[in-house]
Write a protein that holds these residues in place. Sequence first.
Motif, PDB file in Angstrom:
ATOM      1  N   HIS A  36      10.121   4.396   0.390  1.00  0.00           N
ATOM      2  CA  HIS A  36       9.633   4.370  -0.993  1.00  0.00           C
ATOM      3  C   HIS A  36      10.006   5.681  -1.692  1.00  0.00           C
ATOM      4  CE1 HIS A  36       6.304   1.180  -0.052  1.00  0.00           C
ATOM      5  NE2 HIS A  36       7.476   0.865   0.452  1.00  0.00           N
ATOM      6  N   MET A  61       9.847   6.955  -5.396  1.00  0.00           N
ATOM      7  CA  MET A  61       8.404   7.122  -5.574  1.00  0.00           C
ATOM      8  C   MET A  61       7.959   8.560  -5.299  1.00  0.00           C
ATOM      9  SD  MET A  61       5.527   4.515  -4.207  1.00  0.00           S
ATOM     10  CE  MET A  61       4.857   3.576  -5.561  1.00  0.00           C
ATOM     11  N   CYS A  78       4.821   9.153  -2.465  1.00  0.00           N
ATOM     12  CA  CYS A  78       4.455   8.208  -1.421  1.00  0.00           C
ATOM     13  C   CYS A  78       5.064   8.690  -0.112  1.00  0.00           C
ATOM     14  CB  CYS A  78       4.977   6.820  -1.761  1.00  0.00           C
ATOM     15  SG  CYS A  78       4.654   5.617  -0.442  1.00  0.00           S
ATOM     16  N   ALA A  80       0.846  -1.197   0.000  1.00  0.00           N
ATOM     17  CA  ALA A  80       0.000   0.000   0.000  1.00  0.00           C
ATOM     18  C   ALA A  80       0.881   1.246   0.000  1.00  0.00           C
ATOM     19  CB  ALA A  80      -0.903   0.001   1.220  1.00  0.00           C
ATOM     20  N   HIS A  81       0.429   2.296  -0.673  1.00  0.00           N
ATOM     21  CA  HIS A  81       1.195   3.539  -0.746  1.00  0.00           C
ATOM     22  C   HIS A  81       0.339   4.721  -0.283  1.00  0.00           C
ATOM     23  CE1 HIS A  81       4.300   1.352  -2.813  1.00  0.00           C
ATOM     24  NE2 HIS A  81       3.391   0.879  -3.655  1.00  0.00           N
ATOM     25  N   PRO A  82       0.742   5.372   0.805  1.00  0.00           N
ATOM     26  CA  PRO A  82       0.044   6.583   1.258  1.00  0.00           C
ATOM     27  C   PRO A  82       0.512   7.769   0.428  1.00  0.00           C
ATOM     28  CG  PRO A  82       1.805   6.005   2.786  1.00  0.00           C
ATOM     29  CD  PRO A  82       1.826   4.963   1.712  1.00  0.00           C
ATOM     30  N   ASN A 100       5.638   6.841   2.489  1.00  0.00           N
ATOM     31  CA  ASN A 100       6.572   5.892   3.088  1.00  0.00           C
ATOM     32  C   ASN A 100       7.966   6.400   2.722  1.00  0.00           C
ATOM     33  OD1 ASN A 100       8.392   3.711   3.477  1.00  0.00           O
ATOM     34  ND2 ASN A 100       6.652   2.281   3.463  1.00  0.00           N
TER      35      ASN A 100
END
Length: 501
Positions: A486, A491, A481, A429-431, A483
């Motif tokens: 990431h 990202m 993202c 999952a990517h916030p 994270n």
Amino acid sequence: MRENDRPALLTRRQILASGVALAGTIPFLPTTPATAAPERRTAKLRLIAGTRTLAVNGKPARVFGLIGPNGKPGIALSPGERFHVDLVNQAGTSTLVHWHGQLPPWKQDGFPWPQTPPLPAGETRSYDYAPIAGTYWMHSHVGMQEQSLMTAPLIVHNAEDTRADRQEVVLMLHDFSFQTPEELLAGLTKSNGGQSAMPKAGMSEMKMGSASMGAMSSGNMGAMNMGFGTAMDLNDVDFDAFLANDRTLADPAVIRIEPGGRVRLRLINGASSTQFWIDLGALSGTVVAVDGHPVRPVRGARLPLAMAQRLDVLINIPGNGSYPIVAQVEGKGARTGIVLAAPGAPVSRLGGEAGEIAPPVDLSLERRLAAVTPLAPRVPDVTHRVILAGSMAPYAWSMNGEYWPNVKPLMIAHGQRVAIEMVNHSMMAHPMHLHGHAFQVVAINGASLAGAVRDTVLVPPMGSVTIAFDADNPGRWAFHCHNLYHMMTGMMTEVRYPAII
Ligand SMILES: [Cu+2]
């Protein structure tokens, strides 16, 4: 055990009870009625980026800090007060602080663009913009300083807060390691570069045969089976501790509350690589805002909180007891938290490990949210599709096949209604966070909804989320993202548009 240790935002109730004079001494307290002019000028505040030492698991931990004008982490503003701040760099290294979720002109956003480079050690930079009210936070956007706790709450009160007579409690979450962020990143990327796949450092995954979490055991940390033979990855990094207001559950912050009183709990997930389930225990709450933006009330006692997101929860304290507010790491038993306790109430101790592993943070709450102030109805002028991709080995994450900083900006135009469909082709999952704009969640997995207005949304593995926003704040904006690992491995991209002259 120290009480109300931090971030200590005195409540109006407490101040009224204390009879302390308000004028000027405590900048975040409302000193004027609800009709305060929005552009009212106030004294410039000092925010010091520095270092401090915490005790974590009984050991000293040297971390960064962002200390506000009252000597506590962060800043809280009165209704109508401008964000008029001198950032003073005493951190001994260059830094730059991003006001997450706020909508300043782009050169005040705190992102290290070439036009707005990091602030060298020993220097000061001034900021002055009209903030939007709600629960926000601030963090360094330089290197991995965020992992070393260069983070703090940013609370902007509105007139309703002043009238509500609710005790305010800020709960800010972190993940913590005695290793440096650089060591943690090196552990994640050590299998990159053409080597055969190495065991993933600190990686925890898990298997789940069905939606039932009871079937899982902590010894079965493989990949989380999503029901069609694929696996879902959680928790890239194996942290040493999880902090709530800089403390672990072994020695939690205890915040005294009034029996029968009313609380506004402002939850901030400031962790760099961890998502939590918030468990209100014996209490039940009403979610009234996400990422600072009001939503129609949603009741709940167990609430998912992705990285960088915030939740405002109204809680009515039922009696004169002791009420732990716990945050449990997804895919783990590890947890942290604070304790709300009536005066004199014995504070029960909770262990740092829950009996059961928490499921992955998901969109169960997101689907139930509806903005109090949605975007005006309008067909998007442009829809961009962004593919989120990557893997644990090699450890690298991309947007539309590009790795920051080697990206082409996503160009939009001033005045457009923009939709961005984020499609996740990865097993994690990517916030996703867009700087400088509040967007509305308008579709999940292709199903339309009139969701929350917010600044960070979780895009689940193999899922999609569409957001929409009005291009009303021209400039250069990071879109990434949240994270940290990431983001550091690619990202992130840029959304750019010039002002209409
Ligand atoms: Cu990500």
